[in-house]
Design a protein around this motif. Sequence first.
Motif, PDB file in Angstrom:
ATOM      1  N   THR B 363       0.793  -0.944  -0.419  1.00  0.00           N
ATOM      2  CA  THR B 363       0.294  -0.119   0.181  1.00  0.00           C
ATOM      3  C   THR B 363       0.758   1.420   0.318  1.00  0.00           C
ATOM      4  N   VAL B 364       0.935   2.237  -0.822  1.00  0.00           N
ATOM      5  CA  VAL B 364       0.713   3.386  -0.520  1.00  0.00           C
ATOM      6  C   VAL B 364       0.611   4.261   0.566  1.00  0.00           C
ATOM      7  N   GLY B 365       1.302   4.357   0.988  1.00  0.00           N
ATOM      8  CA  GLY B 365       1.574   5.098   2.697  1.00  0.00           C
ATOM      9  C   GLY B 365       1.548   4.356   3.712  1.00  0.00           C
ATOM     10  N   LYS B 366       2.296   3.158   3.739  1.00  0.00           N
ATOM     11  CA  LYS B 366       2.001   2.261   4.565  1.00  0.00           C
ATOM     12  C   LYS B 366       3.897   1.600   3.777  1.00  0.00           C
TER      13      LYS B 366
END
Lengths: 441, 441, 441
Positions: B363-366
Motif C-alpha cells: 500500500t502507498v502510504g505504508k
Amino acid sequence: MTRTKLNVLCGSALLGGLSLLTVPAHADEATMEILEILRSKGDISQEKYEELKAKSEKADSEKVKITTKEKFAVKSADGNWEWGIGGRIMADYAIYDNDTDSSGMEVPGLSDGHELRRARLNMSGKFYDVWGMKLQVDFAGGAEIKDAYIDYSGFENFKVKVGNFKEPFSLEELTSSKYITFMQRSTPVNAFAPSRNLGIAGYTSFADQVTLSGGVFGDGIESGSGDDGTSYGVTGRVTFSPIHEAGRVVHLGAAVSQRNTNSNNTVRFRDRFETHVSGTRLVDTADLTNTDDVTRYGLEAAGVWDRLSLQGEYIMADVNRDNGFEDADFDGFYLTGSFFLTDDHRPYDFGPGDFDKVSPSTTVGKGGIGAWEVAARYSSLDLNDGALNGGKQDLLTVGLNWYATKNIRFMANYNQVLDLKGGAFDGAEPAAFQARAQVFW
Amino acid sequence: MTRTKLNVLCGSALLGGLSLLTVPAHADEATMEILEILRSKGDISQEKYEELKAKSEKADSEKVKITTKEKFAVKSADGNWEWGIGGRIMADYAIYDNDTDSSGMEVPGLSDGHELRRARLNMSGKFYDVWGMKLQVDFAGGAEIKDAYIDYSGFENFKVKVGNFKEPFSLEELTSSKYITFMQRSTPVNAFAPSRNLGIAGYTSFADQVTLSGGVFGDGIESGSGDDGTSYGVTGRVTFSPIHEAGRVVHLGAAVSQRNTNSNNTVRFRDRFETHVSGTRLVDTADLTNTDDVTRYGLEAAGVWDRLSLQGEYIMADVNRDNGFEDADFDGFYLTGSFFLTDDHRPYDFGPGDFDKVSPSTTVGKGGIGAWEVAARYSSLDLNDGALNGGKQDLLTVGLNWYATKNIRFMANYNQVLDLKGGAFDGAEPAAFQARAQVFW
Amino acid sequence: MTRTKLNVLCGSALLGGLSLLTVPAHADEATMEILEILRSKGDISQEKYEELKAKSEKADSEKVKITTKEKFAVKSADGNWEWGIGGRIMADYAIYDNDTDSSGMEVPGLSDGHELRRARLNMSGKFYDVWGMKLQVDFAGGAEIKDAYIDYSGFENFKVKVGNFKEPFSLEELTSSKYITFMQRSTPVNAFAPSRNLGIAGYTSFADQVTLSGGVFGDGIESGSGDDGTSYGVTGRVTFSPIHEAGRVVHLGAAVSQRNTNSNNTVRFRDRFETHVSGTRLVDTADLTNTDDVTRYGLEAAGVWDRLSLQGEYIMADVNRDNGFEDADFDGFYLTGSFFLTDDHRPYDFGPGDFDKVSPSTTVGKGGIGAWEVAARYSSLDLNDGALNGGKQDLLTVGLNWYATKNIRFMANYNQVLDLKGGAFDGAEPAAFQARAQVFW
C-alpha cells in the motif's frame, strides 16, 4: 516513577477524552491500579504484571474514538482511519427597500421573500493516515456537488489534491460559508474569485509563517463540450502570517489566476448586491465576446486584535480580447471590521490561510448568552471600463451575529447601496434587510 | 484447561479485533485474569468467580463493533444489526484524437474535457440478520437513484430482493463500476445489458459451484405513463464456477432477458466508444419503430491464473417487429486480458457471480507501491442488420491501473477505434486518451 | 447497603443496555466488584477504594452510546449530544381499472406502472441537550428537501422551531408517511393541508392532555419572486388527548390556517384518487383567480381500543376573492377504521399529537409472523361550489398491511371511486389495485 508516569499519561488521556467526548483512551485505569496493587502485594509476579498491563493497554489502543461533541466523527485508535459525516442548513429571509434609478424606473425583482440558502450533507474520510477524501452535496436547489476530491499528504510538508474544490484565490472565498462574517460574501469576491473547479493542486508551507498553493483547473464538473474544449486556468496563492495565535492574527496574501476563456470566447462578471433571496443584479458586464483570456490578481490583508478584526481585499481582472476589441480592466475591493461584544475573537487557520469557526466563550443552553458580534463592510465593484458599462456599485453592509453555540448562529444584515454609477440601473440605491438561521455540524 | 481455552478464545478474538480494527471483543482480558488470580488465591469463591466472569463476558458481548478500516460500518454484538455508509468519487479527464469519416467529415463533439463521472453516497442496513436494505444516490448529474431495495435471506439458501437494482445479466455489467478493469464498460455490454430496473428477483446457489438468479422487472423508477403501461421484462442468469479461490478462478455464465417494448413500441441500441467525457456515439440504431419485444442472450467466460486474468462475453439482441417490419438481430462481444506487474490478482465473488475489489499486496502510504496492472480489451459491436445501418464498430482499449490502496485507484486508458463500418460516421477511426482518479469507501 | 444500591444501579443499567443494544453503561461491573473485594480484604484502603471506584465510574460515563437496533444513532454519555442517520424507501406498483365518464370517454392517464414513491436520507442532531436540527432529502424525483430545521427546547415546556417543516395542521398530514395506514393520505388532506413550508413555530403542552402549536410560514424553500412577494400564512392547532397509553387512545384536535394568496392571486385545490403511480386527478378546481386569501379549518378525532383504531377528519377551505368574484367554499372528510389480526395496536405520540410506528409483537426472521392489519377508509372531497365545478369525489379504500418487522412493511390497497359528480370526468368510477414494499430506518 513508573506509577507517576502512568498517572500523568492517564491524566492527559482523560483530559483529552473529556474535551473530545470520545471513548476514553484509558477506560480501565482502575484495572491498571488493581494490577499494581496485586503486584505490590506479591499476588502476581513482576512478569505477570507487565504482561497483564500490556494486554490492558493493547485493548485500550484498539478502541475506536467517537466524537459526538459539535460533530460526528469516528477515528481508529491508531489514528490512521477517520470518518466524518457533516452538513449545514441556512434559512434566509429578506425584505427589500426598492429604489428608482436615474430614469425613474423601479428596480425590478426586489420582492420580499425567503429561501433555504444552503442545505448540505458531506462525508469525509482518512485512509492510512496520508490519504483523504471529501464528498459534499448541496440540496438547496436540486443537487449540486461542491467538494469532491482525493488528497495525499504522504510527502514531506506537501499535500496534493485532485478533484473538485476551490481554486486558491481570495481570503473571503476560501473561508467557508459557515464562517464568513456576513450572509453573503462581498461583491468583488463573488464577481471575480474562481471558486470551485475540477483540477489538481499542491499545498506547502514554510516556517509556520508562509503558505504556498497552486494548481491547474478546468471549468466545472460536467462533461466537456464544444470543439475547442473547455477552458483551463492556472492559479497560485501565497500567504504570510507572522502571527496567528488566539486573539492575535496578522495575515497578508496575494494570488494570481490566469484562465483562457471558453469555446464561445465569452466571459461575464456580475453579482447581486450581497443579498441572495432576490436574484436582481445591479452590476453586470453581460457576455464580453472575442475574449482570449482573463488574468485575475488579488491582494489580501487581515488582522485580529482580541475582539476586533479587520479584513480587506483588492481584486483586479484583466480581460485580454482579440479581433480588434480593446482589452478590459475591472476591479473592486472591500473592507470589513468586526467587533465582539462578548469576550470572543475570530480564529484563524494557518494551514489553508483562512478564517475558522468562532468558539463562543459561553453557550446558550449551558447558562451562557453565546457570542455577539457587530460588523460593517464597505465594498466597491467597478465593472465600467471605457465603453463597457457594467456599472460601478458602492455598498455598505452592517451586521449583527449571535453565535448561540459553536454550531448555531443567527444573523441580521442591513445592506445599503451607497452609489450606483452606470449599468442598467444607474442611480438606483436600493436597500435590503435580511436575517439567517444557520446550523452546521 | 479453562485457562487454556480462555486464552485461545481471547487470542482469536484479539486477532479478529486487529484485522477488522473494531472494538475488540475481549477488551477486559486483564480483568478476567485478575479474577482468576483472586480465585486461585481463595480471595473469591468459585461461584463468585463464575458470576463475575459471566458478567464481564456479557458486558463484552453487548459491545458494538465499529469498522473504520477501508469502510465505515457498525454492527451489533450479536451480528443481527448492521449499518454502513459509503460512497465513491470518480474524476475523469479525456483528450480526443479526431478523425474524418469516409466522406471527409470530422466526427463532431470530440472535444477534450473533464467531468465528475460518478459521485455517490449510499447507506445500507441489516435487520434481524435476515433482512437487508440499500439506498444509493449518484450526484454526478443532479440526483439519480441507483440501488434502492429491500432483501430477505431468511429462506434456506434463497434470497429475495425487491426494489431498484441490476437485472441479472452480463458479468461486466454486474461487476461494480468501482471494480471494472477499464474506465468504461465495453460497448456491447453498455448497448445491450438491461442494468437497473424496479422489480423483484430471487437468488440461489448449489454446491458452491452454480448460482441461479432471475426476476421480473419494470423499466425505471419513475411513475408509469402511456396508455399501454410501461414495459416489463423477465431476466434469468446461471453461472458455473468450479474453482474460485484466491488467484484461481474459472467462471462460465449464461443469461437471457425477454422484454416487451414500451408504449411507443420503440427500442434503441447505441453506445459511446468506451469514453464518457464526450457524448459522441459512433454506432446508434436510432429508434426502431413497430417493435413488439426484444430478447437478449448473453454468454460469459472468465478465468484468473495468479496475476493474469481473462474475461469475455458475447451478447445478442433479437428484436421482434410487427406491422410487416422485418425482425432485427444485433450482437457484439469483448475479450479482456489483464496482468498485474505486482504480486496481485483479481478477486472473484462467487455469490453474485462477479468480480470484486483488488486488495493490493502493498500500500502507498505504508511503504509499498500499491498494485500495478496492465490490461487490453478488444470489443466489437454490430448494429447493422439488413437495411438497418446502425454501424459496426471494432475497438481496442489498453489500460494501466495503479491501485494506490484498496480504496484509491488511478487509471489511464487509450482507446482506438480500429474499424467503423456503416452508421453516421462510416470509416471514422477516432482515438481517446483518458485518465481517472477514483476513491470508494 | 452500598453494595445493594450498586447492584440495583448496575442491574437497571444493564437492562437499559440490553434493550437499546448500546455500549453498556456499566461494562466494568466486574472491576467494581474486584475493588470491593480488595477493600473488604484490606488490600486497599477505603480512600483508595473510593478513588478507584470514582475513576471507573467516570470512565463509564464518558462512553458513547450507539444504537444499532432499528436505527443508527450515537449519543454522548451525558446525553447532551446525539446524531442519527436515517432514511426510507417505498417502491410502489399499481394496476388501474379504467372507467368511462358520463360522456362515454375513458379516463386518460390510468396506465399500470410502478415507481419509487419515496427514497429519503436524513441526518439529525442534538446539541447541548436543548438544540436540535434535522435535514432530510427525498431523491424519488431528483433531490427535494423535506425537513430542514433548527429547534430549541431550552424554555420551560416550550419548543421553538425555525426552517422548513410541516405546518401544524391535520392529524393525517402530521403523521409520517412511514406510519400512515394506507399508501396515500386521504384526498381532503392532500388537497387542503398546507404541509411543509419555511417558517417559525412554537410548541407547548399542558397536563399531559393538551398540546398547542402555532407558527408563521412562507410558501416554499426557493427564493422569493414576484413584485408582491411570496404568500404568507399563520397556522395554529390544538389537540386534546385525555388518554394515550398502549392500546388506549382518545384524540381530539382542531386547527386553523389563514394564508394570503401568492403574487398571481391564484389558488388551486386538487388531488389524485389516493394512488400516486398515475398522475390523473379526477377533481381539480384549476387556478382560481382574483383570490385574496384562504382560511382552512380542520377537525380531528381518533381513538384506539386494543387492535381496533378509528380516525377521522373534516377540513374546510374558505377562499376569499375580490374584484367582484364570489367567495368559494370547499370541504371534505375521511373516516378510517383499522383492525389488527395479530395482537398489535396503533401507537400514539402525545407530544406532536400524531400516530407513531407500529411495533409488531412478533417479527419475521425471529420466528414470528409480524403484525397483520386490515383497514378501510371512506373519503369525500367536494370541490364544487356554485359555478365552480372542480368535482365531488367519494372514494372507498380497503387495505392490508403486513408489518414484517418494525422497519419493514408490505402494503396492498384497493381503491374504488364510488361517485364522481362534476369536474372534467363527471360520472367516472375508476378503481386501482396497488402494492408497496417499504423500509425505513
